[in-house]
Design a protein around this motif. Structure first.
Motif, PDB file in Angstrom:
ATOM      1  N   SER A 141       0.823  -1.207   0.000  1.00  0.00           N
ATOM      2  CA  SER A 141       0.000   0.000   0.000  1.00  0.00           C
ATOM      3  C   SER A 141       0.861   1.263   0.000  1.00  0.00           C
ATOM      4  CB  SER A 141      -0.932  -0.006   1.219  1.00  0.00           C
ATOM      5  OG  SER A 141      -1.845   1.073   1.171  1.00  0.00           O
ATOM      6  N   ARG A 142       1.899   1.272   0.778  1.00  0.00           N
ATOM      7  CA  ARG A 142       2.746   2.467   0.850  1.00  0.00           C
ATOM      8  C   ARG A 142       3.530   2.664  -0.449  1.00  0.00           C
ATOM      9  NH1 ARG A 142       2.546   4.914   5.568  1.00  0.00           N
ATOM     10  NH2 ARG A 142       1.936   3.749   7.451  1.00  0.00           N
ATOM     11  N   ALA A 143       3.974   1.579  -1.060  1.00  0.00           N
ATOM     12  CA  ALA A 143       4.766   1.696  -2.283  1.00  0.00           C
ATOM     13  C   ALA A 143       3.922   2.200  -3.454  1.00  0.00           C
ATOM     14  CB  ALA A 143       5.400   0.351  -2.633  1.00  0.00           C
ATOM     15  N   ILE A 144       2.667   1.743  -3.540  1.00  0.00           N
ATOM     16  CA  ILE A 144       1.834   2.076  -4.691  1.00  0.00           C
ATOM     17  C   ILE A 144       0.945   3.280  -4.428  1.00  0.00           C
ATOM     18  CG2 ILE A 144       0.022   1.189  -6.228  1.00  0.00           C
ATOM     19  CD1 ILE A 144       1.200  -1.557  -5.955  1.00  0.00           C
ATOM     20  N   ARG A 145       0.460   3.431  -3.165  1.00  0.00           N
ATOM     21  CA  ARG A 145      -0.506   4.493  -2.854  1.00  0.00           C
ATOM     22  C   ARG A 145       0.044   5.575  -1.922  1.00  0.00           C
ATOM     23  NH1 ARG A 145      -2.937   3.815  -7.247  1.00  0.00           N
ATOM     24  NH2 ARG A 145      -3.337   1.612  -7.601  1.00  0.00           N
ATOM     25  N   GLY A 146       1.218   5.367  -1.367  1.00  0.00           N
ATOM     26  CA  GLY A 146       1.827   6.394  -0.545  1.00  0.00           C
ATOM     27  C   GLY A 146       1.397   6.401   0.906  1.00  0.00           C
ATOM     28  N   ARG A 147       0.467   5.538   1.294  1.00  0.00           N
ATOM     29  CA  ARG A 147       0.028   5.446   2.690  1.00  0.00           C
ATOM     30  C   ARG A 147      -0.647   4.096   2.906  1.00  0.00           C
ATOM     31  NH1 ARG A 147      -5.421   9.215   3.031  1.00  0.00           N
ATOM     32  NH2 ARG A 147      -5.746   7.948   4.892  1.00  0.00           N
ATOM     33  N   ASP A 148      -0.836   3.743   4.169  1.00  0.00           N
ATOM     34  CA  ASP A 148      -1.455   2.465   4.507  1.00  0.00           C
ATOM     35  C   ASP A 148      -2.969   2.615   4.421  1.00  0.00           C
ATOM     36  OD1 ASP A 148      -2.213   0.024   5.456  1.00  0.00           O
ATOM     37  OD2 ASP A 148      -1.175   0.170   7.384  1.00  0.00           O
ATOM     38  N   LEU A 149      -3.567   1.993   3.411  1.00  0.00           N
ATOM     39  CA  LEU A 149      -5.010   2.120   3.155  1.00  0.00           C
ATOM     40  C   LEU A 149      -5.779   0.843   3.481  1.00  0.00           C
ATOM     41  CD1 LEU A 149      -4.825   3.913  -0.320  1.00  0.00           C
ATOM     42  CD2 LEU A 149      -5.383   4.979   1.874  1.00  0.00           C
ATOM     43  N   ARG A 150      -5.154  -0.097   4.138  1.00  0.00           N
ATOM     44  CA  ARG A 150      -5.788  -1.416   4.291  1.00  0.00           C
ATOM     45  C   ARG A 150      -7.095  -1.352   5.079  1.00  0.00           C
ATOM     46  NH1 ARG A 150      -1.065  -4.785   6.801  1.00  0.00           N
ATOM     47  NH2 ARG A 150      -0.789  -2.772   7.868  1.00  0.00           N
ATOM     48  N   GLU A 151      -7.148  -0.602   6.159  1.00  0.00           N
ATOM     49  CA  GLU A 151      -8.372  -0.505   6.934  1.00  0.00           C
ATOM     50  C   GLU A 151      -9.452   0.235   6.156  1.00  0.00           C
ATOM     51  OE1 GLU A 151     -11.005  -1.093  10.115  1.00  0.00           O
ATOM     52  OE2 GLU A 151      -9.117  -2.057   9.519  1.00  0.00           O
ATOM     53  N   ILE A 152      -9.055   1.222   5.377  1.00  0.00           N
ATOM     54  CA  ILE A 152     -10.010   1.947   4.536  1.00  0.00           C
ATOM     55  C   ILE A 152     -10.621   1.002   3.504  1.00  0.00           C
ATOM     56  CG2 ILE A 152     -10.139   3.683   2.687  1.00  0.00           C
ATOM     57  CD1 ILE A 152      -8.201   5.379   4.381  1.00  0.00           C
ATOM     58  N   LYS A 153      -9.820   0.161   2.904  1.00  0.00           N
ATOM     59  CA  LYS A 153     -10.349  -0.790   1.921  1.00  0.00           C
ATOM     60  C   LYS A 153     -11.337  -1.752   2.582  1.00  0.00           C
ATOM     61  CE  LYS A 153      -7.474   0.839  -1.194  1.00  0.00           C
ATOM     62  NZ  LYS A 153      -7.897   1.683  -2.320  1.00  0.00           N
ATOM     63  N   ARG A 154     -10.999  -2.211   3.777  1.00  0.00           N
ATOM     64  CA  ARG A 154     -11.892  -3.147   4.470  1.00  0.00           C
ATOM     65  C   ARG A 154     -13.246  -2.492   4.759  1.00  0.00           C
ATOM     66  NH1 ARG A 154     -13.994  -4.153   9.057  1.00  0.00           N
ATOM     67  NH2 ARG A 154     -12.992  -2.381  10.097  1.00  0.00           N
ATOM     68  N   LYS A 155     -13.222  -1.259   5.260  1.00  0.00           N
ATOM     69  CA  LYS A 155     -14.479  -0.566   5.561  1.00  0.00           C
ATOM     70  C   LYS A 155     -15.279  -0.300   4.292  1.00  0.00           C
ATOM     71  CE  LYS A 155     -13.016   1.790   9.806  1.00  0.00           C
ATOM     72  NZ  LYS A 155     -12.755   3.131  10.436  1.00  0.00           N
ATOM     73  N   ALA A 156     -14.590   0.080   3.221  1.00  0.00           N
ATOM     74  CA  ALA A 156     -15.287   0.319   1.961  1.00  0.00           C
ATOM     75  C   ALA A 156     -15.985  -0.944   1.475  1.00  0.00           C
ATOM     76  CB  ALA A 156     -14.303   0.831   0.913  1.00  0.00           C
ATOM     77  N   LEU A 157     -15.301  -2.071   1.557  1.00  0.00           N
ATOM     78  CA  LEU A 157     -15.904  -3.333   1.123  1.00  0.00           C
ATOM     79  C   LEU A 157     -17.076  -3.723   2.017  1.00  0.00           C
ATOM     80  CD1 LEU A 157     -12.715  -5.363   0.175  1.00  0.00           C
ATOM     81  CD2 LEU A 157     -14.603  -4.771  -1.357  1.00  0.00           C
ATOM     82  N   ASP A 158     -16.937  -3.516   3.309  1.00  0.00           N
ATOM     83  CA  ASP A 158     -18.032  -3.851   4.213  1.00  0.00           C
ATOM     84  C   ASP A 158     -19.264  -2.989   3.932  1.00  0.00           C
ATOM     85  OD1 ASP A 158     -16.459  -5.762   5.359  1.00  0.00           O
ATOM     86  OD2 ASP A 158     -15.998  -4.610   7.180  1.00  0.00           O
ATOM     87  N   HIS A 159     -19.076  -1.710   3.621  1.00  0.00           N
ATOM     88  CA  HIS A 159     -20.205  -0.855   3.266  1.00  0.00           C
ATOM     89  C   HIS A 159     -20.826  -1.291   1.942  1.00  0.00           C
ATOM     90  CE1 HIS A 159     -18.828   2.720   5.990  1.00  0.00           C
ATOM     91  NE2 HIS A 159     -19.449   1.770   6.663  1.00  0.00           N
ATOM     92  N   CYS A 160     -20.003  -1.728   1.005  1.00  0.00           N
ATOM     93  CA  CYS A 160     -20.551  -2.236  -0.258  1.00  0.00           C
ATOM     94  C   CYS A 160     -21.407  -3.474  -0.015  1.00  0.00           C
ATOM     95  CB  CYS A 160     -19.415  -2.559  -1.231  1.00  0.00           C
ATOM     96  SG  CYS A 160     -18.616  -1.110  -1.945  1.00  0.00           S
TER      97      CYS A 160
END
Length: 534
Positions: A233-252
């Motif tokens: 996540s840090r190499a490709i997106r510049g920050r740790d987004l793992r928890e954000i991805k999990r919450k986004a998927l759960d809302h979907c």
């Protein structure tokens, strides 16, 4: 007596074979100045390379396909193109200068992409759109969106898929209105391409999207998802987004939205996570497919070596190596609507609970001989045209798992199979609840200024719809200078054409205001743009 000159025992020079097999001549562009130049395709060490020479900047070579036999085999899956109802431009200078679409283009648009803005709530180290927190970007208006949608409908009649992208489209204040405008038109599927930050933070927004997803007018989510490790996540997106991805998927999942996980895959960064991403997707109730995209070296990206870049077969072989209990490389077949080396797909029937011993996965190509139906060159006798039509819809850039069209095609195929039980899956039961049992894996390699091949470009079926009413093949838009042209027109700020951040070009490049690389000696000229488009 005549003197006889002594003879020299000099052996004739031995001829030497080249170390490569020449396949064809094509056209490409110089990655620095973007001028159209000749190129050739060669096979060397069982891999396929594109080589070209610019009069001003010298020779360039890039790996385009990591498995020569797969490259050659894919040519049988080249489906005849479909002519769009309308063209937007004329042929003046030839491909790729006249996009588009011009009458020389060989395929209609399976997917139309509308980039609603250039702004983003991230500044990713890897971003083909060169988006971020720039102050001189643009956002389209409602009127412009309407025109862009109408151009798509005029060209296609009943378009298959429109994708709203950016930048980050969810931060556009009118994004819900844009989706509504698309859904009142005869467009079969609307897709939202997002990094998931707003989906994770704003349940009301997620609910509003879910309310727009209904039978007959599906809305799906194309979610940026590069891996499960913090380093990725840090190499490709510049920050740790793992928890954000999990919450986004759960809302979907909560609001009934179907998701495709979209992984940008870069060598040395996250190619070891292919299997983990698939496992994660199979286990999450919102995820219906995974799309792997070897990093497109256009826009902003980390330094790379053109001769060792990742390609589609590298991803396919990697999946088979990381999940040998489920996959073989032969489970993936080329998509015939675009040029067949651009995209490959497989579909899975699943049964049981992911992560448990009773979970089973069965790739559909093991149940039906895909070559019998989608080999357009050597196989002229098709056993069942209805099955071919169904497979053509599934092996298409417009296919969306979970939509009525895709489900209907899968039912037709699976009901035609004479298999009561296979590899632990009860097929009749799986067909009854097809929506819960089907999963797709897509592998898509987009061209960049190093790898652009007009032979492939002419068959492109993914088109960027521009505010001025053109439909430009996606790879041309990102490689030739069209993206910079549109950005300059919309923002009023001159934009130099981006040059790939290749290790060998580093001495010639400088950093642009957006973080991408441009020629240090001056802005690369968009040499392919016709006079009327400058």
């Amino acid at each position: 007596m005549t003197d006889v000159m002594p003879t020299q025992n000099t052996a004739p020079a031995a001829r030497v074979d080249r170390d490569e097999v020449f396949l064809e001549v094509t056209r490409s562009i110089c990655p620095i100045c973007k001028v159209t130049i000749d190129a050739e395709v060669n096979i060397r060490n069982d891999k396929v390379y594109l080589r070209k020479r610019c009069r001003e900047h010298g020779q360039f070579e890039a790996l385009v396909y990591g498995d020569a036999q797969m490259y050659l085999d894919s040519m049988r899956f080249n489906k005849p193109g479909t002519i769009p109802l309308t063209f937007q431009t004329e042929v003046v200078e030839g491909c790729p200068s006249d996009c588009g679409l011009c009458p020389d283009h060989k395929q209609h648009a399976c997917l139309g992409m509308i980039e609603v803005n250039t702004g983003c709530n991230l500044d990713c180290p890897i971003c083909f759109a060169d988006s971020g927190h720039q102050s001189d970007g643009y956002s389209i208006t409602i009127e412009q969106c309407e025109r862009m949608l109408d151009v798509f409908v005029a060209a296609e009649g009943e378009p298959e898929v429109v994708m709203f992208s950016g930048g980050e489209p969810t931060i556009h204040k009118e994004i819900l209105t844009f989706i509504d405008l698309a859904q009142v038109r005869p467009i079969k599927v609307v897709t939202l391409n997002t990094n998931g930050i707003r989906l994770a933070a704003d349940r009301r927004f997620a609910r509003a999207l879910g309310e727009r997803n209904s039978p007959g007018r599906p809305l799906s989510i194309y979610l940026q998802f590069d891996g499960l490790e913090e380093a990725t996540s840090r190499a490709i997106r510049g920050r740790d987004l793992r928890e954000i991805k999990r919450k986004a998927l759960d809302h979907c999942a909560e609001f009934g939205l179907s998701v495709t996980l979209v992984a940008a895959v870069e060598r040395g960064v996250n190619e070891h996570e292919l299997g983990a991403i698939i496992r994660y997707g199979l286990a999450h109730p919102a995820v219906r497919s995974v799309a792997f995209q070897p990093v497109t070296h256009a826009g902003r990206h980390t330094p790379f070596d053109p001769l060792t870049r990742l390609t589609n077969p590298d991803i396919i072989h990697g999946i088979a190596a990381q999940l040998p209990e489920w996959f073989r490389s032969s489970d993936f077949f080329p998509v015939p609507c675009c040029f067949p080396t651009c995209r490959s797909i497989t579909y899975l029937l699943t049964d049981g609970t992911p992560g448990t011993e009773d979970f089973a996965v069965l790739p559909i190509p093991r149940l039906i001989d895909i070559e019998d139906y989608l080999d357009y060159v050597s196989n002229r006798v098709v056993p069942d045209l209805a099955i071919r039509e169904a497979l053509e819809k599934l092996w298409s850039a417009s296919a969306n798992v979970g939509t009525a069209t895709t489900d209907d095609r899968l039912v037709m195929i699976t009901e035609a199979l004479d298999c009561a039980d296979s590899c632990g899956i009860d097929l009749p039961e799986a067909i009854k609840a097809l929506t819960d049992h089907v999963f797709a894996i897509i592998v898509q390699d987009f061209q960049d200024p190093y790898t652009l091949n007009t032979k492939q470009l002419r068959k492109c079926c993914v088109e960027e719809i521009t505010p001025d009413g053109r439909m430009i093949p996606f790879c041309a838009y990102n490689s030739v200078g069209y993206r910079e042209q549109v950005r300059a027109q919309m923002s009023g700020v001159p934009v130099a054409a981006v040059v790939p951040n290749a290790i060998e070009l580093d001495p010639l490049l400088t950093i642009s205001p957006y973080g991408s690389r441009i020629a240090a000696t001056g802005p690369a000229r968009p040499g392919h743009l016709a006079p009327g488009q400058r």
